[in-house]
Design a protein around this motif. Structure first.
Motif, short mmCIF file in Angstrom:
data_model
loop_
_atom_site.label_atom_id
_atom_site.label_comp_id
_atom_site.label_asym_id
_atom_site.label_seq_id
_atom_site.Cartn_x
_atom_site.Cartn_y
_atom_site.Cartn_z
N GLU A 113 5.95 2.04 29.96
CA GLU A 113 5.01 2.81 30.41
C GLU A 113 4.65 3.83 29.42
O GLU A 113 3.27 3.90 29.11
CB GLU A 113 5.40 3.31 31.84
N VAL A 114 5.36 4.45 28.80
CA VAL A 114 5.26 5.61 27.92
C VAL A 114 4.31 5.05 26.75
O VAL A 114 3.45 5.68 26.23
CB VAL A 114 6.50 6.40 27.33
N ILE A 115 4.87 4.09 25.94
CA ILE A 115 4.13 3.39 24.84
C ILE A 115 2.88 2.93 25.30
O ILE A 115 1.72 3.07 24.41
CB ILE A 115 5.03 2.41 24.17
N GLY A 116 2.49 2.54 26.53
CA GLY A 116 1.45 1.89 26.87
C GLY A 116 0.45 2.96 27.33
O GLY A 116 -0.82 2.92 26.95
N PHE A 117 1.00 4.16 27.49
CA PHE A 117 -0.02 5.40 27.55
C PHE A 117 -0.73 5.58 26.37
O PHE A 117 -1.89 6.28 26.46
CB PHE A 117 0.68 6.57 28.09
N TYR A 118 -0.13 5.32 25.28
CA TYR A 118 -0.81 5.64 23.82
C TYR A 118 -1.55 4.48 23.27
O TYR A 118 -1.81 4.28 22.19
CB TYR A 118 0.30 6.24 22.84
N ALA A 119 -2.04 3.58 24.18
CA ALA A 119 -2.74 2.22 23.88
C ALA A 119 -4.28 2.83 23.08
O ALA A 119 -4.64 3.77 23.67
CB ALA A 119 -2.85 1.38 25.08
N PRO A 120 -4.99 1.97 22.49
CA PRO A 120 -6.17 2.24 21.90
C PRO A 120 -7.34 2.64 23.02
O PRO A 120 -8.01 3.51 22.89
CB PRO A 120 -6.46 1.16 21.09
N GLU A 121 -6.87 1.76 24.10
CA GLU A 121 -7.76 2.06 25.26
C GLU A 121 -7.90 3.30 26.04
O GLU A 121 -8.78 3.89 26.47
CB GLU A 121 -7.78 0.93 26.53
N ALA A 122 -6.66 3.84 26.04
CA ALA A 122 -6.23 5.07 26.67
C ALA A 122 -7.10 6.32 25.81
O ALA A 122 -7.40 7.28 26.43
CB ALA A 122 -4.68 5.34 26.68
N LYS A 123 -6.84 6.07 24.50
CA LYS A 123 -7.26 7.14 23.51
C LYS A 123 -8.78 7.12 23.70
O LYS A 123 -9.50 8.25 23.73
CB LYS A 123 -6.84 6.87 22.03
N ALA A 124 -9.39 5.86 23.83
CA ALA A 124 -11.01 5.73 23.92
C ALA A 124 -11.29 6.56 25.04
O ALA A 124 -12.31 7.33 25.15
CB ALA A 124 -11.39 4.30 23.86
N LYS A 125 -10.70 6.17 26.25
CA LYS A 125 -10.92 6.94 27.57
C LYS A 125 -10.97 8.46 27.32
O LYS A 125 -11.77 9.09 27.92
CB LYS A 125 -9.95 6.46 28.67
N MET A 126 -9.95 8.94 26.66
CA MET A 126 -9.64 10.40 26.62
C MET A 126 -10.89 10.88 25.62
O MET A 126 -11.38 12.12 26.09
CB MET A 126 -8.31 10.88 25.93
N LEU A 127 -11.16 10.60 24.80
CA LEU A 127 -12.14 10.72 23.60
C LEU A 127 -13.75 10.58 24.46
O LEU A 127 -14.52 11.65 24.46
CB LEU A 127 -12.27 9.88 22.42
N ALA A 128 -13.73 9.46 25.26
CA ALA A 128 -14.95 9.57 25.78
C ALA A 128 -15.03 10.55 27.03
O ALA A 128 -16.18 11.11 27.52
CB ALA A 128 -15.11 8.22 26.88
N GLY A 129 -13.86 11.18 27.69
CA GLY A 129 -13.84 12.28 28.54
C GLY A 129 -13.92 13.75 27.93
O GLY A 129 -13.65 14.66 28.48
N GLY A 130 -14.24 13.78 26.60
CA GLY A 130 -14.44 14.93 25.90
C GLY A 130 -13.30 15.66 25.51
O GLY A 130 -13.13 16.79 25.03
N MET A 131 -12.13 15.21 25.72
CA MET A 131 -10.87 15.54 25.10
C MET A 131 -10.32 14.81 23.78
O MET A 131 -10.08 13.61 23.78
CB MET A 131 -9.59 15.41 26.10
N ARG A 132 -10.03 15.64 22.82
CA ARG A 132 -9.41 14.95 21.41
C ARG A 132 -8.35 15.89 20.97
O ARG A 132 -8.36 17.16 20.80
CB ARG A 132 -10.59 15.26 20.46
#
Length: 157
Positions: free
Chosen positions: A71-90
């Protein structure tokens, strides 16, 4: 007899220095491993996390959730990063401070202040967490076995 006594004192006197050097080297390795985990999280580097997290890794998140290694490694998937960036957080960086290290044979605890620097809607912010990192030495390498992340209360000004 004085020569024998001198030799014994020299031999005994150097042992604590070696133990101190070994302890310092181990603490340096553990702090480097701690920083490597934080860097892998900030960079969403799943391969690095796979190399840093021990089999059976468990994490208690800042919300109190219990997450396993997958679960932890999955949290750092490219899709999760893209979602975070799209939400305005980098995420920009994370830094280990105020660390306390305790070593118990092939287990070690690092309790540290983890200060993350991130950009939220183009505004740079810092957020700090107190984190307990439990490492286990496996095949000569310190791997993260368990961590518990505790949010700090906001400071009033």
């Amino acid at each position: 007899m004085p020569i024998l006594l001198s030799v014994c004192l020299l031999a005994c006197g150097s042992a604590p220095l070696r133990a101190t050097d070994d302890r310092a080297a181990t603490e340096t390795q553990l702090l480097a491993a701690t920083q490597a985990v934080l860097d892998a999280q900030v960079q969403f580097d799943q391969k690095a996390l796979e190399a840093l997290l021990a089999p059976g890794y468990l994490e208690i998140s800042p919300l109190g959730d219990l997450d396993d290694r997958v679960e932890v490694i999955g949290f750092y998937a490219p899709e999760a990063k893209a979602k975070m960036l799209a939400g305005g957080m980098r995420p920009l960086s994370a830094k280990v401070d105020d660390a306390r290290v305790r070593v118990f044979d092939d287990h070690a605890i690092v309790i540290a202040l983890d200060t993350a620097t991130l950009e939220v809607n183009d505004v740079t912010q810092q957020r700090s967490l107190r984190t307990l990192f439990h490492f286990r030495r496996i095949d000569g390498r310190w791997l993260l076995q368990t961590s518990q992340v505790t949010p700090l209360k906001p400071q009033s000004h």
